[in-house]
Scaffold this motif. Structure first.
Motif, PDB file in Angstrom:
ATOM      1  N   LEU A 248       0.659  -1.735   0.069  1.00  0.00           N
ATOM      2  CA  LEU A 248       0.090  -0.062  -0.173  1.00  0.00           C
ATOM      3  C   LEU A 248       0.691   1.206   0.196  1.00  0.00           C
ATOM      4  O   LEU A 248       0.557   2.533  -1.035  1.00  0.00           O
ATOM      5  N   HIS A 249       2.229   1.264   0.798  1.00  0.00           N
ATOM      6  CA  HIS A 249       3.051   2.045   0.828  1.00  0.00           C
ATOM      7  C   HIS A 249       3.279   2.497  -0.280  1.00  0.00           C
ATOM      8  O   HIS A 249       4.044   4.133  -0.904  1.00  0.00           O
ATOM      9  N   HIS A 250       3.621   1.531  -1.089  1.00  0.00           N
ATOM     10  CA  HIS A 250       4.571   1.883  -2.809  1.00  0.00           C
ATOM     11  C   HIS A 250       3.546   2.227  -3.560  1.00  0.00           C
ATOM     12  O   HIS A 250       3.451   2.058  -4.624  1.00  0.00           O
ATOM     13  N   ASN A 251       2.215   2.287  -2.892  1.00  0.00           N
ATOM     14  CA  ASN A 251       0.373   1.980  -4.180  1.00  0.00           C
ATOM     15  C   ASN A 251       1.125   1.368  -5.306  1.00  0.00           C
ATOM     16  O   ASN A 251       0.991   1.631  -6.620  1.00  0.00           O
ATOM     17  N   ARG A 252       1.020   0.184  -4.824  1.00  0.00           N
ATOM     18  CA  ARG A 252       1.200  -1.109  -5.897  1.00  0.00           C
ATOM     19  C   ARG A 252      -0.256  -1.975  -6.194  1.00  0.00           C
ATOM     20  O   ARG A 252      -1.091  -1.316  -5.141  1.00  0.00           O
ATOM     21  N   LEU A 253      -0.379  -2.441  -7.009  1.00  0.00           N
ATOM     22  CA  LEU A 253      -1.450  -3.028  -7.622  1.00  0.00           C
ATOM     23  C   LEU A 253      -2.003  -4.114  -6.678  1.00  0.00           C
ATOM     24  O   LEU A 253      -0.833  -5.018  -6.575  1.00  0.00           O
ATOM     25  N   ASP A 254      -3.635  -4.221  -6.646  1.00  0.00           N
ATOM     26  CA  ASP A 254      -3.688  -5.587  -5.045  1.00  0.00           C
ATOM     27  C   ASP A 254      -3.927  -6.799  -6.334  1.00  0.00           C
ATOM     28  O   ASP A 254      -3.700  -7.359  -7.700  1.00  0.00           O
ATOM     29  N   CYS A 255      -3.337  -7.641  -5.713  1.00  0.00           N
ATOM     30  CA  CYS A 255      -2.523  -9.152  -6.160  1.00  0.00           C
ATOM     31  C   CYS A 255      -1.818  -9.034  -7.466  1.00  0.00           C
ATOM     32  O   CYS A 255      -1.647  -9.876  -8.465  1.00  0.00           O
ATOM     33  N   LEU A 256      -1.377  -7.939  -8.385  1.00  0.00           N
ATOM     34  CA  LEU A 256       0.091  -7.580  -9.422  1.00  0.00           C
ATOM     35  C   LEU A 256       0.930  -7.313  -8.309  1.00  0.00           C
ATOM     36  O   LEU A 256       0.856  -5.923  -8.516  1.00  0.00           O
ATOM     37  N   PRO A 257       1.358  -6.906  -7.798  1.00  0.00           N
ATOM     38  CA  PRO A 257       2.113  -5.679  -6.845  1.00  0.00           C
ATOM     39  C   PRO A 257       3.380  -5.398  -8.025  1.00  0.00           C
ATOM     40  O   PRO A 257       3.871  -4.253  -7.615  1.00  0.00           O
ATOM     41  N   CYS A 258       3.503  -6.134  -8.749  1.00  0.00           N
ATOM     42  CA  CYS A 258       4.908  -5.657  -9.678  1.00  0.00           C
ATOM     43  C   CYS A 258       4.373  -4.268 -10.971  1.00  0.00           C
ATOM     44  O   CYS A 258       5.295  -3.844 -11.199  1.00  0.00           O
ATOM     45  N   VAL A 259       3.225  -3.820 -10.411  1.00  0.00           N
ATOM     46  CA  VAL A 259       2.628  -2.716 -11.306  1.00  0.00           C
ATOM     47  C   VAL A 259       2.332  -1.302 -10.036  1.00  0.00           C
ATOM     48  O   VAL A 259       1.302  -2.211  -9.424  1.00  0.00           O
ATOM     49  N   ARG A 260       2.362  -0.476 -10.160  1.00  0.00           N
ATOM     50  CA  ARG A 260       2.500   0.461  -9.802  1.00  0.00           C
ATOM     51  C   ARG A 260       1.050   1.091 -10.339  1.00  0.00           C
ATOM     52  O   ARG A 260       0.936   1.450 -11.400  1.00  0.00           O
ATOM     53  N   VAL A 261       0.502   1.544  -9.416  1.00  0.00           N
ATOM     54  CA  VAL A 261      -0.886   2.515  -9.709  1.00  0.00           C
ATOM     55  C   VAL A 261      -1.001   4.403 -10.387  1.00  0.00           C
ATOM     56  O   VAL A 261       0.033   5.010  -8.358  1.00  0.00           O
ATOM     57  N   PRO A 262      -0.980   4.800 -10.871  1.00  0.00           N
ATOM     58  CA  PRO A 262      -0.728   5.923 -11.201  1.00  0.00           C
ATOM     59  C   PRO A 262      -1.936   6.881 -10.244  1.00  0.00           C
ATOM     60  O   PRO A 262      -3.046   6.339 -10.099  1.00  0.00           O
ATOM     61  N   TYR A 263      -1.771   8.128 -10.435  1.00  0.00           N
ATOM     62  CA  TYR A 263      -2.072   8.570  -9.038  1.00  0.00           C
ATOM     63  C   TYR A 263      -2.095  10.882 -10.222  1.00  0.00           C
ATOM     64  O   TYR A 263      -1.453  10.467 -10.734  1.00  0.00           O
ATOM     65  N   ARG A 264      -3.394  11.147  -9.376  1.00  0.00           N
ATOM     66  CA  ARG A 264      -3.328  12.472 -10.122  1.00  0.00           C
ATOM     67  C   ARG A 264      -2.898  13.288  -9.160  1.00  0.00           C
ATOM     68  O   ARG A 264      -3.014  13.684  -7.954  1.00  0.00           O
TER      69      ARG A 264
END
Length: 945
Positions: A248-264
């Protein structure tokens, strides 16, 4: 048409006559079913409502129809059970997740936390599999009850522990490292988890003392599964919780933590973090506001926070743009963290608030590759309305439940009028339950175990409605001495010369009162017919050949009656046959040698008009056979008949209680006869083996519930250190189990092995509802009302989301099961369990604790046992700086942060677990008084605010 169809069936019955092979019988039954079922519409014959059986004297009966329907039942509701567990799994993921602000909608894939929920469920599955494997290794059979109930039980316990640990982690100081917070969370929730698990393991362990095999096996497997789940929860799940918080702290995708989710960002632009920006360096906050922290550099990710003034966190400085939070501090806390008013005011001009050197050393900064910094409590991204937290405005089920507990539930329960109403309702429920419990019926209706659309339902309905013949009852007598001069024969027979209170006479007398004895007719006594058959007064019955005959055999062979071949077809063949005895021996009873010679003849004699006393057919199975004995009858060569049976019939039995009452009456009859006649007599009927378990059901239920309750009382006393608190917990469990028993009667649930297993599981889950609240009450500080409210606020949300809502979501699905046993014994009972458990743990227990609860650990001199908030509240109210330092040391903090005038120290005392605590007016007045004593009126005003 009907005549033709029946004739066709009769022709196909011939090949299986005399069949003694169960496998062939099943094939024949399958053939009949395949023919009859499609033609039922035309035959107008309810043939499918017949139990197709084959039987012989050497093989047991084969009930193909019941077996097939039970197999079909196993697959009928498998999908319903699977959907129930999937619903619970989905709820767990939903309850752990949170909804981000609309402008950060992609963060929903970060906050879903389905992987953490799946990991927790996998731990439960491993616990159940491990328990069954260990039990199987020691030769214990797994039953359908174990496969259905234990996963439900362990899932309830495991999910509750998951939410308690997650909630405890969210309540820790976010300025501490994540590993430290995880340890503190485990230290906070671990004692209550250990208390509940110990009570459950010991309760299920004592449940193994019950004589019912199904309940005993369940108790052993349940105790093992709960123990394994506890070990995995405090080890593996804690590790999973830390890893997920890091994700969560690294802003990573659930169930696929190798992907970071963008934000505004603040401009509404999507920001994509570089995957390589995951390295972290933690260093204390620079105590010198004018200095620069190492690793300082430009903000390369374009968060747009360089020139922002964030309210509540001070002005944004180029040397403090990073976050001082470790992973996940804003994901669990039910309230958004803010610094105290005085600290915020000190930081409003751009300076770092002076909060004390010792607390400054506890704060950490996140360092990215570029050295960018964010303020403490600030996560990447801002809202459209201005700077803010990326997930600061998120909404979660936990936060909603927490707000409800704090603002509605706890204050409402502390109202005197509400408490009187609660006590009145529960006392009334106890009286109603006490009136209903004696009316509980014992047994398990066979139709309940079958699917609703089974054709066997019609069979059982017609059987109970129209059948007017009761099942046969055999009174088995062992070791009957038939030697001349012994009294055993007279104790059994009913002919002339027998005792007036013989066994046969007793059965005849009992048949005169069928309403109480459940015996419908006198017994068919082989010994009476044998004495009549051998008597010379019936010369055509027992006859012996005086010479060799090709038709009869050598001299001394048995001659049949005159109306039976070969005597009926050849008059000369039996011309020299005479009566076996010319006169009866003294006493009117044959000698042991005569019985050994002529009793086998009697059993082979076919009744006819010439002699109706033959024993063939009527008594073929009445006497135990033994081919190794020269006579062919077990023990007869020694003058003793090993075992023989006297057949009678029960009255028609149409309900479960009729079968149980008939078995009990037969047991009572034979025990009395054995004691008074000096014989070993016991009853047997085909249904006895199924209903014997219900004779001691009430005693087994009392043992299954009573002993574990005492064990829970002792364990609670050991863990809480208070006898009165353990007694309150025991009273809650007794009240809940009594009301659950009353609910069983209202729901039409009978007492049997299935319901007893569910009662054992209910006792374990009841501990989960109550133990956590009791433990939190004991470690809190203050008045009883304050401690009850604190315990409810702290444990109410995890208990509600962890047990109540999880079980409710899974139980509702069981209402759609096609098999009645799921709908009756699982849906109804589990629903009552969830409602009563939540009512006792979250309503009645806090009310009782607020009035007659045990003293806190601090009041009893237990050191290091208070909550941090309770100790700091007491210290701040006293106005003593030394007590503030002592409270901080007891809470694991090196020292209470204070400025020269003590303002910040008082403000920090209002923080509980790293977040602001809403203090009662009395506590606020105490803080203001201490601030005035240490710093002055201005500090007192700030502290009171």
């Amino acid at each position: 048409m009907l005549v033709k169809q029946v004739a066709w069936l009769m022709r196909h019955l011939k090949p299986v006559r005399g069949m003694c092979n169960c496998a062939r019988g099943k094939q024949w039954a399958a053939f009949i079913l395949a023919y009859v079922l499609p033609r039922q519409r035309f035959m107008r014959l309810r043939a499918p409502a017949l139990i197709l059986t084959t039987s012989s004297s050497h093989k047991p009966r084969c009930r193909r129809s019941v077996e097939d329907e039970l197999k079909r039942e196993s697959y009928t509701d498998a999908s319903v059970v699977a959907v129930s567990y999937l619903v619970m799994l989905g709820y767990i993921a939903l309850a752990l997740a949170a909804i981000p602000p609309p402008q950060q909608f992609l963060q929903l894939f970060v906050l879903s936390r389905a992987s953490l929920g799946a990991g927790g469920v996998l731990i439960v599955a491993c616990s159940v599999a491990g328990a069954m494997g260990l039990c199987s290794m020691f030769g214990m059979w797994s039953t359908l009850i174990i496969m259905e109930v234990i996963p439900f039980l362990v899932l309830a316990v495991g999910v509750d522990n998951m939410f308690l640990l997650a909630h405890a982690l969210g309540r820790q100081d976010p300025t501490l490292p994540l590993v430290t917070r995880a340890g503190l969370a485990l230290g906070s929730a671990g004692p209550s988890i250990t208390l509940a698990a110990s009570c459950e393991v010991l309760a299920f362990g004592l449940g193994s003392l019950t004589p019912m095999p199904a309940v005993r096996n369940f108790s052993i497997c349940a105790a093992t599964a709960v123990l394994l789940d506890f070990i995995l929860q405090v080890t593996v799940f804690v590790a999973l919780l830390v890893l997920d918080t890091t994700r969560l702290h690294h802003n990573r995708l659930d169930c696929l933590p190798c992907v970071r989710v963008p934000y505004r960002d603040t401009s509404g632009n999507w920001v994509h973090d570089d995957v390589s920006e995951d390295e972290e360096s933690y260093e204390p906050l620079n105590p010198n506001p004018g200095g620069r922290s190492r690793g300082q550099g430009p903000d390369r990710r374009g968060w747009g926070l360089g020139n922002l003034n964030i309210p509540g966190f001070g002005g944004a400085r180029s040397d403090h743009q990073g976050s001082s939070q470790d992973p996940g501090e804003m994901y669990y806390a039910p309230q958004q963290q803010q610094l105290p008013t005085s600290a915020a005011a000190a930081a409003g001009d751009g300076a770092v608030p002076e909060i004390g050197v010792q607390q400054q050393q506890q704060q950490v900064l996140r360092s990215d590759l570029g050295g960018s910094r964010r303020m403490s409590g600030v996560l990447p991204g801002v809202t459209h309305q201005g700077p803010g937290l990326l997930h600061g405005d998120k909404v979660s089920l936990q936060s909603l439940l927490q707000a409800y507990m704090e603002r509605v539930h706890a204050p409402l329960l502390m109202q005197p009028l509400v408490q009187v109403l609660v006590i009145a309702v529960f006392v009334t429920g106890l009286f109603v339950a006490g009136a209903l419990i004696p009316r509980l019926s014992v047994g398990l209706d066979q139709a309940v175990a079958l699917p609703r659309d089974s054709y066997m339902q019609e069979y059982y309905s017609d059987l109970m409605k129209y059948l007017r013949v009761g099942p046969p009852l055999y009174l088995v007598v062992s070791d009957v001495n038939v030697a001349n001069g012994t009294a055993d024969v007279d104790k059994l027979c009913s002919v002339a010369g027998c005792r007036r209170d013989s066994l046969s006479v007793r059965v005849s007398d009992a048949s005169m009162t069928p309403a109480t004895s459940y015996i419908a007719s006198p017994a068919a006594s082989w010994i009476d017919d044998f004495l009549s058959w051998i008597n010379p007064s019936l010369p055509t019955c027992c006859r012996i050949s005086q010479s060799d005959s090709p038709q009869l055999g050598p001299k001394g062979s048995r001659c049949p009656p005159p109306d039976q071949p070969p005597c009926s077809t050849n008059a000369t063949a039996c011309a020299d046959c005479v009566s076996c005895l010319t006169e009866m021996p003294p006493g009117g009873r044959p000698t042991a040698e005569q019985v050994a010679r002529f009793l086998p003849w009697f059993l082979d004699a076919v009744p006819s008009e010439g002699c109706a006393k033959g024993g063939a057919g009527a008594y073929n199975n009445a006497i135990q056979k033994d081919t190794s004995d020269p006579t062919g009858i077990a023990g007869l060569s020694g003058g003793v008949i090993t075992a023989s049976a006297f057949r009678t019939y029960h009255t028609p039995l149409n309900h479960q209680h009729d079968f149980i009452a008939a078995l009990s009456a037969a047991r009572e009859f034979t025990e009395k006869a054995s004691q008074e006649l000096g014989l070993n007599v016991y009853p047997y009927s085909i249904f006895h083996i199924f209903f014997e378990q219900y004779l001691d059901t009430r005693r087994s239920a009392a043992m299954l519930v009573g002993l574990p309750m005492l064990a829970v009382f002792c364990v609670a006393w050991l863990f809480t250190g208070t006898l009165w608190g353990s007694a309150i917990l025991l009273a809650m469990l007794v009240s809940m189990m009594l009301q659950l028993a009353g609910a069983m009667y209202m729901a039409g649930i009978e007492v049997n092995a299935v319901s007893l297993v569910n009662l054992a599981m209910a006792l374990g889950i009841s501990v989960e509802f109550c133990a956590h609240v009791l433990h939190s009450f004991c470690v809190s500080h203050g008045s009883r009302i304050t401690r009850a409210k604190t315990a409810l606020v702290k444990m109410g949300a995890p208990v509600t989301s962890g047990i109540t809502l999880t079980k409710f979501a899974g139980v509702v699905v069981l209402a759609f099961a096609r098999t009645q046993i799921f709908e009756v014994y699982y849906f109804r009972l589990y629903l009552a369990l969830v409602i009563l458990g939540a009512a006792h743990g979250l309503v009645l227990l806090p009310v009782v604790l607020s009035r007659i609860g045990p003293p806190s650990w601090s009041d009893r001199g237990v050191q290091g046992s208070q909550d941090r908030s309770s100790m700091e509240l007491e210290a701040s109210s006293s106005g003593d700086r030394a007590r503030l330092d002592s409270a901080a040391a007891a809470a694991g903090v090196p020292g209470v942060p204070t400025t020269a005038d003590g303002t910040a120290g008082v403000a920090a005392a209002g923080m509980q677990d790293g977040r602001p605590e809403r203090l009662p007016s009395v506590a606020a007045s105490g803080m203001a008084a201490s601030a005035a004593a240490l710093g002055g009126p201005e500090q007192a005003a700030a502290a009171e605010e």
